[in-house]
Design a protein around this motif. Sequence first.
Motif, PDB file in Angstrom:
ATOM      1  N   PRO A  69      32.037 -18.936  29.192  1.00 61.08           N
ATOM      2  CA  PRO A  69      30.852 -18.832  28.336  1.00 61.08           C
ATOM      3  C   PRO A  69      29.886 -19.993  28.610  1.00 61.08           C
ATOM      4  O   PRO A  69      30.307 -21.069  29.039  1.00 61.08           O
ATOM      5  CB  PRO A  69      31.424 -18.922  26.925  1.00 61.08           C
ATOM      6  CG  PRO A  69      32.707 -19.655  27.064  1.00 61.08           C
ATOM      7  CD  PRO A  69      33.243 -19.316  28.427  1.00 61.08           C
ATOM      8  N   GLU A  70      28.632 -19.719  28.340  1.00 61.94           N
ATOM      9  CA  GLU A  70      27.535 -20.660  28.577  1.00 61.94           C
ATOM     10  C   GLU A  70      27.870 -22.104  28.185  1.00 61.94           C
ATOM     11  O   GLU A  70      27.672 -23.030  28.968  1.00 61.94           O
ATOM     12  CB  GLU A  70      26.313 -20.186  27.760  1.00 61.94           C
ATOM     13  CG  GLU A  70      25.017 -20.894  28.061  1.00 61.94           C
ATOM     14  CD  GLU A  70      24.575 -20.773  29.524  1.00 61.94           C
ATOM     15  OE1 GLU A  70      24.712 -19.665  30.105  1.00 61.94           O
ATOM     16  OE2 GLU A  70      24.107 -21.792  30.090  1.00 61.94           O
ATOM     17  N   SER A  71      28.410 -22.291  26.985  1.00 67.32           N
ATOM     18  CA  SER A  71      28.576 -23.648  26.465  1.00 67.32           C
ATOM     19  C   SER A  71      29.698 -24.421  27.166  1.00 67.32           C
ATOM     20  O   SER A  71      29.790 -25.638  27.018  1.00 67.32           O
ATOM     21  CB  SER A  71      28.843 -23.614  24.960  1.00 67.32           C
ATOM     22  OG  SER A  71      29.998 -22.838  24.707  1.00 67.32           O
ATOM     23  N   LEU A  72      30.540 -23.730  27.934  1.00 66.48           N
ATOM     24  CA  LEU A  72      31.588 -24.433  28.699  1.00 66.48           C
ATOM     25  C   LEU A  72      31.239 -24.553  30.181  1.00 66.48           C
ATOM     26  O   LEU A  72      31.989 -25.140  30.960  1.00 66.48           O
ATOM     27  CB  LEU A  72      32.937 -23.710  28.565  1.00 66.48           C
ATOM     28  CG  LEU A  72      33.640 -23.801  27.211  1.00 66.48           C
ATOM     29  CD1 LEU A  72      34.916 -22.951  27.219  1.00 66.48           C
ATOM     30  CD2 LEU A  72      33.983 -25.250  26.848  1.00 66.48           C
ATOM     31  N   ILE A  74      38.022 -29.389  27.315  1.00 61.07           N
ATOM     32  CA  ILE A  74      37.856 -27.938  27.176  1.00 61.07           C
ATOM     33  C   ILE A  74      38.808 -27.401  26.110  1.00 61.07           C
ATOM     34  O   ILE A  74      38.405 -26.654  25.215  1.00 61.07           O
ATOM     35  CB  ILE A  74      38.077 -27.228  28.536  1.00 61.07           C
ATOM     36  CG1 ILE A  74      36.928 -27.570  29.493  1.00 61.07           C
ATOM     37  CG2 ILE A  74      38.210 -25.712  28.360  1.00 61.07           C
ATOM     38  CD1 ILE A  74      37.133 -27.107  30.927  1.00 61.07           C
ATOM     39  N   HIS A  75      40.066 -27.810  26.194  1.00 63.45           N
ATOM     40  CA  HIS A  75      41.047 -27.330  25.213  1.00 63.45           C
ATOM     41  C   HIS A  75      40.655 -27.699  23.785  1.00 63.45           C
ATOM     42  O   HIS A  75      40.810 -26.904  22.871  1.00 63.45           O
ATOM     43  CB  HIS A  75      42.440 -27.884  25.544  1.00 63.45           C
ATOM     44  CG  HIS A  75      43.196 -27.010  26.492  1.00 63.45           C
ATOM     45  ND1 HIS A  75      44.415 -26.464  26.217  1.00 63.45           N
ATOM     46  CD2 HIS A  75      42.865 -26.553  27.720  1.00 63.45           C
ATOM     47  CE1 HIS A  75      44.808 -25.720  27.226  1.00 63.45           C
ATOM     48  NE2 HIS A  75      43.902 -25.763  28.160  1.00 63.45           N
ATOM     49  N   ALA A  76      40.127 -28.925  23.631  1.00 65.05           N
ATOM     50  CA  ALA A  76      39.756 -29.388  22.289  1.00 65.05           C
ATOM     51  C   ALA A  76      38.629 -28.543  21.707  1.00 65.05           C
ATOM     52  O   ALA A  76      38.539 -28.351  20.490  1.00 65.05           O
ATOM     53  CB  ALA A  76      39.353 -30.860  22.336  1.00 65.05           C
ATOM     54  N   TYR A 133      34.727 -18.909  19.812  1.00 61.86           N
ATOM     55  CA  TYR A 133      35.024 -17.868  20.796  1.00 61.86           C
ATOM     56  C   TYR A 133      36.110 -16.963  20.271  1.00 61.86           C
ATOM     57  O   TYR A 133      36.986 -17.382  19.517  1.00 61.86           O
ATOM     58  CB  TYR A 133      35.536 -18.479  22.109  1.00 61.86           C
ATOM     59  CG  TYR A 133      34.557 -19.397  22.746  1.00 61.86           C
ATOM     60  CD1 TYR A 133      33.238 -19.008  22.931  1.00 61.86           C
ATOM     61  CD2 TYR A 133      34.949 -20.660  23.168  1.00 61.86           C
ATOM     62  CE1 TYR A 133      32.327 -19.861  23.507  1.00 61.86           C
ATOM     63  CE2 TYR A 133      34.044 -21.521  23.748  1.00 61.86           C
ATOM     64  CZ  TYR A 133      32.735 -21.112  23.906  1.00 61.86           C
ATOM     65  OH  TYR A 133      31.838 -21.955  24.476  1.00 61.86           O
ATOM     66  N   GLY A 134      36.101 -15.743  20.774  1.00 62.87           N
ATOM     67  CA  GLY A 134      37.215 -14.840  20.517  1.00 62.87           C
ATOM     68  C   GLY A 134      38.423 -15.289  21.319  1.00 62.87           C
ATOM     69  O   GLY A 134      38.300 -16.109  22.232  1.00 62.87           O
ATOM     70  N   PRO A 135      39.591 -14.736  20.982  1.00 68.51           N
ATOM     71  CA  PRO A 135      40.812 -15.150  21.667  1.00 68.51           C
ATOM     72  C   PRO A 135      40.772 -14.883  23.178  1.00 68.51           C
ATOM     73  O   PRO A 135      41.285 -15.687  23.956  1.00 68.51           O
ATOM     74  CB  PRO A 135      41.922 -14.334  21.000  1.00 68.51           C
ATOM     75  CG  PRO A 135      41.290 -13.483  19.973  1.00 68.51           C
ATOM     76  CD  PRO A 135      39.842 -13.801  19.877  1.00 68.51           C
TER      77      PRO A 135
END
Lengths: 215, 215
Positions: free
Chosen positions: A114-117, A164-166, A173-175
Amino acid sequence: MANPFHQHLDELNELLVDMARRVVVAIDRASAALQEGDTAAAEAVVAEDEQVNALQFQIDDRIIELMTQYDAVAADLRFVLGAVRISVDLERMGDLAKHVAKSVLLRAPVPVVPESLRGDFAAMGAAAVRIAEKLVVILAEQDQLRAAQMGLDDDELDAIQERIHAQLPTLGYGPQTAVDAALLARFFERFGDHAVRVSHQVVYAVTGDVHLDRS
Amino acid sequence: MANPFHQHLDELNELLVDMARRVVVAIDRASAALQEGDTAAAEAVVAEDEQVNALQFQIDDRIIELMTQYDAVAADLRFVLGAVRISVDLERMGDLAKHVAKSVLLRAPVPVVPESLRGDFAAMGAAAVRIAEKLVVILAEQDQLRAAQMGLDDDELDAIQERIHAQLPTLGYGPQTAVDAALLARFFERFGDHAVRVSHQVVYAVTGDVHLDRS
Protein backbone atom coordinates in the motif's frame (compact mmCIF):
# COMPACT_ATOMS: atom_id res chain seq x y z
CA MET A 1 47.16 -18.51 -5.08
CA ALA A 2 49.59 -19.86 -7.68
CA ASN A 3 49.70 -23.66 -8.04
CA PRO A 4 47.16 -25.53 -10.23
CA PHE A 5 44.99 -26.48 -7.25
CA HIS A 6 44.77 -22.88 -6.14
CA GLN A 7 43.97 -21.79 -9.67
CA HIS A 8 41.05 -24.20 -9.53
CA LEU A 9 39.96 -22.73 -6.22
CA ASP A 10 40.05 -19.29 -7.85
CA GLU A 11 37.81 -20.58 -10.62
CA LEU A 12 35.47 -22.03 -8.02
CA ASN A 13 35.35 -18.62 -6.37
CA GLU A 14 34.58 -17.01 -9.74
CA LEU A 15 31.46 -19.16 -9.96
CA LEU A 16 30.38 -17.88 -6.53
CA VAL A 17 31.00 -14.30 -7.64
CA ASP A 18 28.93 -14.96 -10.77
CA MET A 19 26.08 -16.28 -8.60
CA ALA A 20 26.31 -13.20 -6.36
CA ARG A 21 26.19 -10.87 -9.38
CA ARG A 22 23.01 -12.54 -10.62
CA VAL A 23 21.52 -12.19 -7.15
CA VAL A 24 22.21 -8.42 -7.28
CA VAL A 25 20.30 -8.18 -10.57
CA ALA A 26 17.46 -10.32 -9.18
CA ILE A 27 16.89 -8.34 -5.98
CA ASP A 28 17.31 -5.02 -7.80
CA ARG A 29 14.68 -5.97 -10.39
CA ALA A 30 12.36 -7.51 -7.81
CA SER A 31 12.50 -4.34 -5.69
CA ALA A 32 11.82 -2.15 -8.72
CA ALA A 33 8.94 -4.44 -9.73
CA LEU A 34 7.53 -4.06 -6.23
CA GLN A 35 7.67 -0.27 -6.38
CA GLU A 36 6.28 0.06 -9.88
CA GLY A 37 4.04 -3.00 -10.13
CA ASP A 38 6.14 -3.98 -13.15
CA THR A 39 5.00 -7.53 -13.96
CA ALA A 40 7.45 -7.95 -16.88
CA ALA A 41 10.38 -7.28 -14.52
CA ALA A 42 8.86 -9.65 -11.95
CA GLU A 43 8.52 -12.39 -14.56
CA ALA A 44 12.16 -11.89 -15.60
CA VAL A 45 13.27 -12.40 -11.99
CA VAL A 46 11.31 -15.66 -11.78
CA ALA A 47 12.67 -16.92 -15.12
CA GLU A 48 16.30 -16.03 -14.46
CA ASP A 49 16.39 -17.73 -11.07
CA GLU A 50 16.98 -20.93 -13.08
CA GLN A 51 20.43 -19.64 -13.96
CA VAL A 52 21.31 -19.06 -10.33
CA ASN A 53 20.27 -22.63 -9.59
CA ALA A 54 22.25 -23.94 -12.56
CA LEU A 55 25.38 -22.28 -11.18
CA GLN A 56 24.93 -24.17 -7.94
CA PHE A 57 25.01 -27.47 -9.87
CA GLN A 58 28.18 -26.34 -11.63
CA ILE A 59 29.78 -25.49 -8.29
CA ASP A 60 28.93 -28.94 -6.91
CA ASP A 61 30.48 -30.65 -9.91
CA ARG A 62 33.55 -28.47 -9.75
CA ILE A 63 34.08 -29.25 -6.07
CA ILE A 64 33.85 -32.99 -6.60
CA GLU A 65 36.27 -32.76 -9.53
CA LEU A 66 38.67 -30.71 -7.44
CA MET A 67 38.55 -32.97 -4.42
CA THR A 68 39.15 -36.14 -6.42
CA GLN A 69 42.09 -34.58 -8.27
CA TYR A 70 44.00 -33.04 -5.38
CA ASP A 71 45.00 -33.73 -1.79
CA ALA A 72 43.87 -30.62 0.00
CA VAL A 73 45.16 -29.33 3.33
CA ALA A 74 42.81 -28.24 6.11
CA ALA A 75 42.91 -24.54 5.13
CA ASP A 76 41.87 -25.34 1.55
CA LEU A 77 39.15 -27.68 2.79
CA ARG A 78 37.75 -24.89 4.90
CA PHE A 79 37.55 -22.81 1.73
CA VAL A 80 35.80 -25.64 -0.12
CA LEU A 81 33.31 -26.27 2.71
CA GLY A 82 32.72 -22.54 2.80
CA ALA A 83 32.03 -22.57 -0.95
CA VAL A 84 29.40 -25.29 -0.51
CA ARG A 85 27.62 -23.27 2.15
CA ILE A 86 27.96 -19.98 0.29
CA SER A 87 26.36 -21.50 -2.80
CA VAL A 88 23.45 -22.71 -0.64
CA ASP A 89 22.95 -19.21 0.77
CA LEU A 90 23.24 -17.47 -2.61
CA GLU A 91 20.75 -19.90 -4.12
CA ARG A 92 18.37 -19.04 -1.28
CA MET A 93 18.88 -15.30 -1.81
CA GLY A 94 17.87 -15.85 -5.43
CA ASP A 95 14.75 -17.67 -4.20
CA LEU A 96 13.87 -14.78 -1.90
CA ALA A 97 14.17 -12.27 -4.75
CA LYS A 98 11.89 -14.63 -6.68
CA HIS A 99 9.40 -14.66 -3.78
CA VAL A 100 9.25 -10.85 -3.87
CA ALA A 101 8.66 -10.98 -7.64
CA LYS A 102 5.96 -13.63 -7.24
CA SER A 103 4.11 -11.48 -4.68
CA VAL A 104 3.95 -8.72 -7.30
CA LEU A 105 2.57 -11.16 -9.88
CA LEU A 106 0.07 -12.68 -7.43
CA ARG A 107 -1.64 -9.38 -6.65
CA ALA A 108 -1.22 -7.59 -10.01
CA PRO A 109 -2.70 -5.29 -11.18
CA VAL A 110 -3.30 -4.29 -7.53
CA PRO A 111 -0.05 -3.09 -5.91
CA VAL A 112 0.97 -5.58 -3.23
CA VAL A 113 2.39 -2.78 -1.04
CA PRO A 114 0.00 0.00 0.00
CA GLU A 115 0.97 3.60 -0.69
CA SER A 116 1.89 4.46 2.90
CA LEU A 117 4.43 1.60 3.15
CA ARG A 118 5.95 2.25 -0.28
CA GLY A 119 8.76 4.35 1.20
CA ASP A 120 9.76 1.72 3.75
CA PHE A 121 9.84 -0.96 1.09
CA ALA A 122 11.89 1.27 -1.21
CA ALA A 123 14.38 1.61 1.66
CA MET A 124 14.38 -2.18 2.21
CA GLY A 125 14.97 -2.79 -1.49
CA ALA A 126 17.79 -0.27 -1.63
CA ALA A 127 19.44 -1.78 1.47
CA ALA A 128 19.11 -5.30 0.06
CA VAL A 129 20.67 -4.27 -3.27
CA ARG A 130 23.52 -2.51 -1.44
CA ILE A 131 24.13 -5.62 0.68
CA ALA A 132 24.15 -7.88 -2.39
CA GLU A 133 26.56 -5.57 -4.22
CA LYS A 134 28.85 -5.56 -1.19
CA LEU A 135 28.72 -9.36 -1.19
CA VAL A 136 30.06 -9.44 -4.76
CA VAL A 137 33.07 -7.39 -3.64
CA ILE A 138 33.56 -9.46 -0.48
CA LEU A 139 33.59 -12.68 -2.51
CA ALA A 140 35.66 -11.36 -5.41
CA GLU A 141 38.32 -9.86 -3.15
CA GLN A 142 37.91 -12.18 -0.15
CA ASP A 143 37.55 -8.95 1.76
CA GLN A 144 37.65 -9.89 5.45
CA LEU A 145 37.06 -6.39 6.75
CA ARG A 146 33.92 -5.74 4.71
CA ALA A 147 32.76 -9.29 5.51
CA ALA A 148 33.09 -8.66 9.24
CA GLN A 149 30.99 -5.49 8.93
CA MET A 150 28.11 -7.06 7.00
CA GLY A 151 26.15 -7.48 10.23
CA LEU A 152 25.85 -3.69 10.46
CA ASP A 153 24.33 -3.44 6.97
CA ASP A 154 21.94 -6.20 7.87
CA ASP A 155 20.88 -4.32 11.02
CA GLU A 156 19.35 -1.72 8.71
CA LEU A 157 17.08 -4.31 7.08
CA ASP A 158 16.07 -5.62 10.49
CA ALA A 159 15.24 -2.09 11.66
CA ILE A 160 13.06 -1.38 8.62
CA GLN A 161 11.30 -4.70 9.05
CA GLU A 162 10.51 -3.81 12.65
CA ARG A 163 9.23 -0.40 11.57
CA ILE A 164 6.94 -2.04 9.00
CA HIS A 165 5.69 -4.60 11.51
CA ALA A 166 5.02 -1.89 14.09
CA GLN A 167 2.84 0.00 11.61
CA LEU A 168 0.74 -2.96 10.48
CA PRO A 169 -1.71 -3.00 13.40
CA THR A 170 -2.23 0.78 13.35
CA LEU A 171 -2.54 1.83 9.71
CA GLY A 172 -6.03 0.45 9.25
CA TYR A 173 -5.09 -2.19 6.67
CA GLY A 174 -7.13 -5.30 6.21
CA PRO A 175 -5.57 -8.60 7.23
CA GLN A 176 -4.64 -9.54 3.63
CA THR A 177 -2.63 -6.36 3.09
CA ALA A 178 -1.00 -6.71 6.51
CA VAL A 179 -0.05 -10.34 5.84
CA ASP A 180 1.37 -9.53 2.38
CA ALA A 181 3.44 -6.70 3.81
CA ALA A 182 4.69 -8.80 6.73
CA LEU A 183 5.76 -11.66 4.46
CA LEU A 184 7.44 -9.31 1.97
CA ALA A 185 9.35 -7.62 4.79
CA ARG A 186 10.41 -11.05 5.99
CA PHE A 187 11.72 -11.99 2.52
CA PHE A 188 14.01 -8.93 2.54
CA GLU A 189 15.05 -9.57 6.14
CA ARG A 190 15.96 -13.21 5.34
CA PHE A 191 17.83 -12.00 2.25
CA GLY A 192 20.03 -9.94 4.58
CA ASP A 193 20.49 -12.86 6.99
CA HIS A 194 21.81 -15.03 4.19
CA ALA A 195 24.21 -12.27 3.15
CA VAL A 196 25.53 -12.22 6.72
CA ARG A 197 25.98 -15.99 6.62
CA VAL A 198 27.93 -15.75 3.37
CA SER A 199 30.13 -13.07 4.90
CA HIS A 200 30.79 -15.24 7.93
CA GLN A 201 31.75 -18.09 5.63
CA VAL A 202 34.31 -15.85 3.94
CA VAL A 203 35.78 -15.09 7.37
CA TYR A 204 35.64 -18.79 8.27
CA ALA A 205 37.39 -19.82 5.06
CA VAL A 206 40.36 -17.65 5.98
CA THR A 207 40.48 -17.84 9.77
CA GLY A 208 38.73 -21.13 10.55
CA ASP A 209 36.59 -19.24 13.03
CA VAL A 210 33.10 -20.65 12.65
CA HIS A 211 31.73 -19.28 15.85
CA LEU A 212 30.42 -16.17 14.21
CA ASP A 213 28.14 -18.05 11.96
CA ARG A 214 25.03 -19.25 13.73
CA SER A 215 22.44 -17.84 16.04
CA MET B 1 30.57 -49.65 4.85
CA ALA B 2 33.50 -51.57 6.28
CA ASN B 3 36.92 -49.89 5.91
CA PRO B 4 38.13 -47.23 8.38
CA PHE B 5 37.10 -44.37 6.10
CA HIS B 6 33.60 -45.72 5.78
CA GLN B 7 33.42 -46.22 9.52
CA HIS B 8 34.21 -42.54 9.84
CA LEU B 9 31.46 -41.70 7.35
CA ASP B 10 29.07 -43.76 9.48
CA GLU B 11 30.08 -41.74 12.53
CA LEU B 12 29.54 -38.56 10.55
CA ASN B 13 26.07 -39.80 9.66
CA GLU B 14 25.41 -40.56 13.34
CA LEU B 15 25.99 -36.88 14.12
CA LEU B 16 23.40 -35.94 11.49
CA VAL B 17 20.95 -38.42 13.00
CA ASP B 18 21.60 -36.93 16.43
CA MET B 19 20.87 -33.45 15.03
CA ALA B 20 17.65 -34.70 13.44
CA ARG B 21 16.54 -36.30 16.74
CA ARG B 22 17.01 -33.01 18.55
CA VAL B 23 15.00 -31.26 15.84
CA VAL B 24 12.13 -33.71 16.44
CA VAL B 25 12.13 -32.81 20.13
CA ALA B 26 12.33 -29.10 19.32
CA ILE B 27 9.42 -28.98 16.87
CA ASP B 28 7.32 -31.28 19.05
CA ARG B 29 7.82 -29.06 22.11
CA ALA B 30 7.37 -25.86 20.12
CA SER B 31 4.07 -27.10 18.68
CA ALA B 32 2.85 -28.17 22.11
CA ALA B 33 3.89 -24.79 23.53
CA LEU B 34 1.90 -23.12 20.77
CA GLN B 35 -1.23 -25.11 21.56
CA GLU B 36 -1.01 -24.74 25.31
CA GLY B 37 0.73 -21.37 25.66
CA ASP B 38 3.38 -23.24 27.67
CA THR B 39 6.18 -20.69 28.12
CA ALA B 40 8.46 -23.12 30.02
CA ALA B 41 8.39 -25.51 27.04
CA ALA B 42 8.99 -22.58 24.67
CA GLU B 43 11.99 -21.46 26.71
CA ALA B 44 13.41 -24.98 26.66
CA VAL B 45 13.21 -25.00 22.85
CA VAL B 46 15.10 -21.71 22.66
CA ALA B 47 17.77 -22.88 25.13
CA GLU B 48 18.34 -26.29 23.54
CA ASP B 49 18.78 -24.92 20.05
CA GLU B 50 22.37 -24.23 21.15
CA GLN B 51 23.01 -27.97 21.17
CA VAL B 52 21.76 -28.34 17.61
CA ASN B 53 24.14 -25.56 16.57
CA ALA B 54 27.01 -27.19 18.51
CA LEU B 55 26.49 -30.40 16.55
CA GLN B 56 26.93 -28.49 13.32
CA PHE B 57 30.36 -27.31 14.50
CA GLN B 58 31.26 -30.90 15.36
CA ILE B 59 30.19 -32.06 11.92
CA ASP B 60 32.35 -29.39 10.25
CA ASP B 61 35.39 -30.44 12.27
CA ARG B 62 34.76 -34.11 11.57
CA ILE B 63 34.52 -33.49 7.83
CA ILE B 64 37.79 -31.56 7.70
CA GLU B 65 39.50 -34.29 9.75
CA LEU B 66 38.13 -36.96 7.42
CA MET B 67 39.09 -35.19 4.23
CA THR B 68 42.66 -34.51 5.34
CA GLN B 69 43.13 -38.13 6.45
CA TYR B 70 41.74 -39.99 3.45
CA ASP B 71 41.65 -39.84 -0.35
CA ALA B 72 37.97 -40.05 -1.10
CA VAL B 73 36.39 -41.18 -4.37
CA ALA B 74 33.60 -39.18 -6.03
CA ALA B 75 30.79 -41.25 -4.46
CA ASP B 76 32.14 -40.63 -0.95
CA LEU B 77 32.61 -36.96 -1.71
CA ARG B 78 28.99 -36.72 -2.72
CA PHE B 79 28.11 -38.14 0.68
CA VAL B 80 30.37 -35.62 2.41
CA LEU B 81 28.98 -32.66 0.42
CA GLY B 82 25.51 -33.96 1.20
CA ALA B 83 26.40 -34.05 4.91
CA VAL B 84 27.48 -30.39 4.80
CA ARG B 85 24.18 -29.38 3.25
CA ILE B 86 22.09 -31.62 5.48
CA SER B 87 23.66 -30.08 8.57
CA VAL B 88 22.81 -26.61 7.23
CA ASP B 89 19.17 -27.62 6.71
CA LEU B 90 18.86 -29.34 10.09
CA GLU B 91 20.34 -26.30 11.81
CA ARG B 92 17.73 -24.18 10.07
CA MET B 93 14.92 -26.54 11.08
CA GLY B 94 16.08 -26.06 14.67
CA ASP B 95 15.94 -22.29 14.14
CA LEU B 96 12.39 -22.51 12.80
CA ALA B 97 11.26 -24.52 15.84
CA LYS B 98 12.90 -21.78 17.90
CA HIS B 99 11.00 -19.10 15.96
CA VAL B 100 7.71 -20.84 16.78
CA ALA B 101 8.72 -20.97 20.45
CA LYS B 102 9.73 -17.30 20.42
CA SER B 103 6.34 -16.29 19.00
CA VAL B 104 4.71 -17.98 21.98
CA LEU B 105 7.02 -16.09 24.36
CA LEU B 106 6.51 -12.78 22.57
CA ARG B 107 2.71 -12.78 22.98
CA ALA B 108 2.40 -14.63 26.31
CA PRO B 109 0.16 -14.71 28.29
CA VAL B 110 -2.06 -13.99 25.27
CA PRO B 111 -2.22 -17.07 22.97
CA VAL B 112 -0.48 -16.23 19.68
CA VAL B 113 -2.94 -18.40 17.72
CA PRO B 114 -6.65 -17.55 18.02
CA GLU B 115 -9.10 -20.27 19.03
CA SER B 116 -10.56 -20.79 15.55
CA LEU B 117 -7.13 -21.51 14.00
CA ARG B 118 -5.97 -23.76 16.85
CA GLY B 119 -7.05 -26.93 14.99
CA ASP B 120 -5.14 -26.03 11.81
CA PHE B 121 -2.01 -25.26 13.79
CA ALA B 122 -2.36 -28.53 15.73
CA ALA B 123 -2.47 -30.29 12.34
CA MET B 124 0.59 -28.34 11.14
CA GLY B 125 2.49 -29.20 14.31
CA ALA B 126 1.58 -32.89 14.02
CA ALA B 127 2.60 -32.99 10.34
CA ALA B 128 5.91 -31.25 11.12
CA VAL B 129 6.71 -33.70 13.93
CA ARG B 130 5.87 -36.66 11.68
CA ILE B 131 8.10 -35.27 8.94
CA ALA B 132 10.98 -34.74 11.37
CA GLU B 133 10.59 -38.27 12.77
CA LYS B 134 10.61 -39.67 9.25
CA LEU B 135 13.79 -37.71 8.59
CA VAL B 136 15.52 -39.46 11.50
CA VAL B 137 14.71 -42.83 9.89
CA ILE B 138 15.71 -41.65 6.41
CA LEU B 139 19.08 -40.47 7.70
CA ALA B 140 19.72 -43.42 10.02
CA GLU B 141 18.88 -46.01 7.36
CA GLN B 142 19.77 -43.98 4.26
CA ASP B 143 16.27 -44.91 3.16
CA GLN B 144 15.96 -43.84 -0.48
CA LEU B 145 12.34 -44.81 -0.86
CA ARG B 146 11.10 -42.83 2.13
CA ALA B 147 13.39 -39.96 1.09
CA ALA B 148 11.85 -39.86 -2.38
CA GLN B 149 8.36 -39.66 -0.86
CA MET B 150 9.08 -36.80 1.54
CA GLY B 151 7.61 -34.31 -0.95
CA LEU B 152 4.19 -35.87 -0.38
CA ASP B 153 4.41 -35.34 3.38
CA ASP B 154 5.47 -31.79 2.78
CA ASP B 155 2.45 -31.22 0.51
CA GLU B 156 0.30 -31.62 3.62
CA LEU B 157 2.07 -28.72 5.35
CA ASP B 158 1.70 -26.58 2.24
CA ALA B 159 -2.01 -27.38 2.06
CA ILE B 160 -2.60 -26.43 5.70
CA GLN B 161 -0.64 -23.22 5.21
CA GLU B 162 -2.85 -22.32 2.27
CA ARG B 163 -5.96 -23.09 4.31
CA ILE B 164 -4.73 -20.81 7.10
CA HIS B 165 -3.84 -18.02 4.66
CA ALA B 166 -7.23 -18.30 2.95
CA GLN B 167 -9.00 -17.82 6.30
CA LEU B 168 -7.04 -14.79 7.45
CA PRO B 169 -8.93 -12.14 5.47
CA THR B 170 -12.35 -13.56 6.36
CA LEU B 171 -12.26 -14.48 10.05
CA GLY B 172 -12.41 -10.93 11.30
CA TYR B 173 -8.98 -10.92 12.93
CA GLY B 174 -7.04 -7.74 13.42
CA PRO B 175 -3.87 -7.26 11.38
CA GLN B 176 -1.56 -8.25 14.29
CA THR B 177 -3.27 -11.62 14.76
CA ALA B 178 -3.35 -12.22 11.00
CA VAL B 179 0.36 -11.38 10.66
CA ASP B 180 1.33 -13.60 13.60
CA ALA B 181 -0.64 -16.51 12.15
CA ALA B 182 0.77 -16.01 8.65
CA LEU B 183 4.37 -15.93 9.91
CA LEU B 184 3.83 -18.97 12.16
CA ALA B 185 2.32 -20.91 9.26
CA ARG B 186 5.33 -19.93 7.19
CA PHE B 187 7.76 -21.23 9.85
CA PHE B 188 6.10 -24.66 9.69
CA GLU B 189 5.98 -24.58 5.90
CA ARG B 190 9.71 -23.73 5.70
CA PHE B 191 10.41 -26.49 8.23
CA GLY B 192 8.86 -28.94 5.75
CA ASP B 193 10.81 -27.47 2.82
CA HIS B 194 14.09 -28.05 4.63
CA ALA B 195 13.06 -31.65 5.38
CA VAL B 196 12.47 -32.14 1.65
CA ARG B 197 15.90 -30.69 0.91
CA VAL B 198 17.52 -33.08 3.39
CA SER B 199 15.69 -35.99 1.77
CA HIS B 200 16.90 -34.93 -1.66
CA GLN B 201 20.44 -34.79 -0.34
CA VAL B 202 20.12 -38.37 0.88
CA VAL B 203 19.04 -39.39 -2.63
CA TYR B 204 21.86 -37.30 -4.13
CA ALA B 205 24.47 -38.87 -1.85
CA VAL B 206 23.58 -42.30 -3.21
CA THR B 207 22.64 -41.61 -6.83
CA GLY B 208 24.48 -38.39 -7.64
CA ASP B 209 21.19 -37.02 -8.95
CA VAL B 210 21.09 -33.41 -7.77
CA HIS B 211 18.33 -32.28 -10.05
CA LEU B 212 15.65 -33.00 -7.54
CA ASP B 213 17.02 -30.53 -5.12
CA ARG B 214 16.12 -27.00 -6.01
CA SER B 215 13.10 -25.09 -7.06
